[in-house]
Design a protein around this motif. Structure first.
Motif, PDB file in Angstrom:
ATOM      1  N   THR A 287     -28.324 -30.290 -14.666  1.00  0.00           N
ATOM      2  CA  THR A 287     -28.617 -29.836 -13.307  1.00  0.00           C
ATOM      3  C   THR A 287     -27.678 -28.715 -12.920  1.00  0.00           C
ATOM      4  OG1 THR A 287     -28.748 -30.525 -10.970  1.00  0.00           O
ATOM      5  CG2 THR A 287     -27.120 -31.654 -12.355  1.00  0.00           C
TER       6      THR A 287
ATOM      7  N   THR B 189     -31.008 -26.214  -5.981  1.00  0.00           N
ATOM      8  CA  THR B 189     -30.755 -27.057  -7.149  1.00  0.00           C
ATOM      9  C   THR B 189     -31.856 -26.921  -8.193  1.00  0.00           C
ATOM     10  OG1 THR B 189     -31.850 -28.932  -6.080  1.00  0.00           O
ATOM     11  CG2 THR B 189     -29.463 -28.747  -5.804  1.00  0.00           C
ATOM     12  N   ASN B 190     -31.481 -27.263  -9.395  1.00  0.00           N
ATOM     13  CA  ASN B 190     -32.411 -27.264 -10.523  1.00  0.00           C
ATOM     14  C   ASN B 190     -32.074 -28.471 -11.378  1.00  0.00           C
ATOM     15  OD1 ASN B 190     -34.373 -26.304 -12.336  1.00  0.00           O
ATOM     16  ND2 ASN B 190     -32.812 -25.311 -13.578  1.00  0.00           N
ATOM     17  N   TYR B 191     -33.096 -29.230 -11.762  1.00  0.00           N
ATOM     18  CA  TYR B 191     -32.871 -30.446 -12.541  1.00  0.00           C
ATOM     19  C   TYR B 191     -33.717 -30.440 -13.807  1.00  0.00           C
ATOM     20  CZ  TYR B 191     -30.728 -32.560  -8.387  1.00  0.00           C
ATOM     21  OH  TYR B 191     -29.917 -32.843  -7.324  1.00  0.00           O
TER      22      TYR B 191
ATOM     23  N   ASP C 204     -36.156 -32.227 -16.304  1.00  0.00           N
ATOM     24  CA  ASP C 204     -37.215 -33.199 -16.012  1.00  0.00           C
ATOM     25  C   ASP C 204     -36.765 -34.629 -16.281  1.00  0.00           C
ATOM     26  OD1 ASP C 204     -39.995 -31.101 -17.153  1.00  0.00           O
ATOM     27  OD2 ASP C 204     -38.936 -31.197 -15.233  1.00  0.00           O
TER      28      ASP C 204
ATOM     29  N   LYS D 168     -34.804 -35.928 -13.095  1.00  0.00           N
ATOM     30  CA  LYS D 168     -35.353 -35.775 -11.745  1.00  0.00           C
ATOM     31  C   LYS D 168     -35.625 -37.137 -11.115  1.00  0.00           C
ATOM     32  CE  LYS D 168     -37.512 -31.226 -12.105  1.00  0.00           C
ATOM     33  NZ  LYS D 168     -38.791 -30.478 -12.203  1.00  0.00           N
ATOM     34  N   GLY D 169     -35.190 -37.276  -9.869  1.00  0.00           N
ATOM     35  CA  GLY D 169     -35.390 -38.530  -9.162  1.00  0.00           C
ATOM     36  C   GLY D 169     -34.314 -39.563  -9.411  1.00  0.00           C
ATOM     37  N   ARG D 170     -33.437 -39.296 -10.382  1.00  0.00           N
ATOM     38  CA  ARG D 170     -32.363 -40.257 -10.693  1.00  0.00           C
ATOM     39  C   ARG D 170     -30.972 -39.662 -10.449  1.00  0.00           C
ATOM     40  NH1 ARG D 170     -31.588 -41.884 -15.782  1.00  0.00           N
ATOM     41  NH2 ARG D 170     -32.443 -40.006 -16.747  1.00  0.00           N
TER      42      ARG D 170
ATOM     43  N   ILE E  48     -28.399 -36.708  -8.692  1.00  0.00           N
ATOM     44  CA  ILE E  48     -28.260 -35.826  -7.535  1.00  0.00           C
ATOM     45  C   ILE E  48     -26.979 -35.010  -7.669  1.00  0.00           C
ATOM     46  CG2 ILE E  48     -28.052 -35.678  -5.033  1.00  0.00           C
ATOM     47  CD1 ILE E  48     -29.415 -38.437  -4.903  1.00  0.00           C
TER      48      ILE E  48
END
Length: 121
Positions: free
Chosen positions: A49, A57-59, A61, A64-66, A68
């Motif tokens: 990230t 921000t960039n994550y 795949d 993502k969702g886990r 931060i």
């Protein structure tokens, strides 16, 4: 000289959480992008990230969702909150910053020493 100091790695069970922190120090002028990368045994280093100075921000795949990412521009720090950790998240995590410092005006790419994250029961 610029240093990136990481902390917060360790051993955690699947489904658990960890928080990584990184502080940049030295004669820093401007930090552009900060981020986290990881490298698992036998694999290439990969982006986890990143966060820009504007907070964008960039994550990857896979996180993502886990995960931060957050950043404190006043303190030159970046943190990574990792939730619902999986065994495949096991890796050495590296802090990264693109910044200028001292009398050097061209942005350079700087790395921390890495911190081990192991997800295992």
């Amino acid at each position: 000289q610029v240093q990136l100091a990481e902390s917060g790695g360790g051993l955690v069970q699947p489904g658990g959480s960890l928080r990584l922190s990184c502080a940049a120090s030295g004669s820093i002028r401007t930090i552009y992008t900060m981020g986290w990368y990881r490298q698992a045994p036998g694999k290439q280093r990969e982006m986890v990230t990143t966060i820009g100075s504007d907070g964008r921000t960039n994550y990857a795949d896979s996180v993502k969702g886990r995960f931060i990412i957050s950043r404190d521009n006043a303190k030159n720090t970046v943190s990574l909150q990792m939730n619902d950790l999986k065994s495949e998240d096991t890796a050495v995590y590296y802090c990264n910053a693109v910044l200028t410092h001292g009398s050097i005006w061209n942005p350079g790419n700087y790395w921390g020493q890495g911190t081990q994250v192991t997800v295992s029961s």
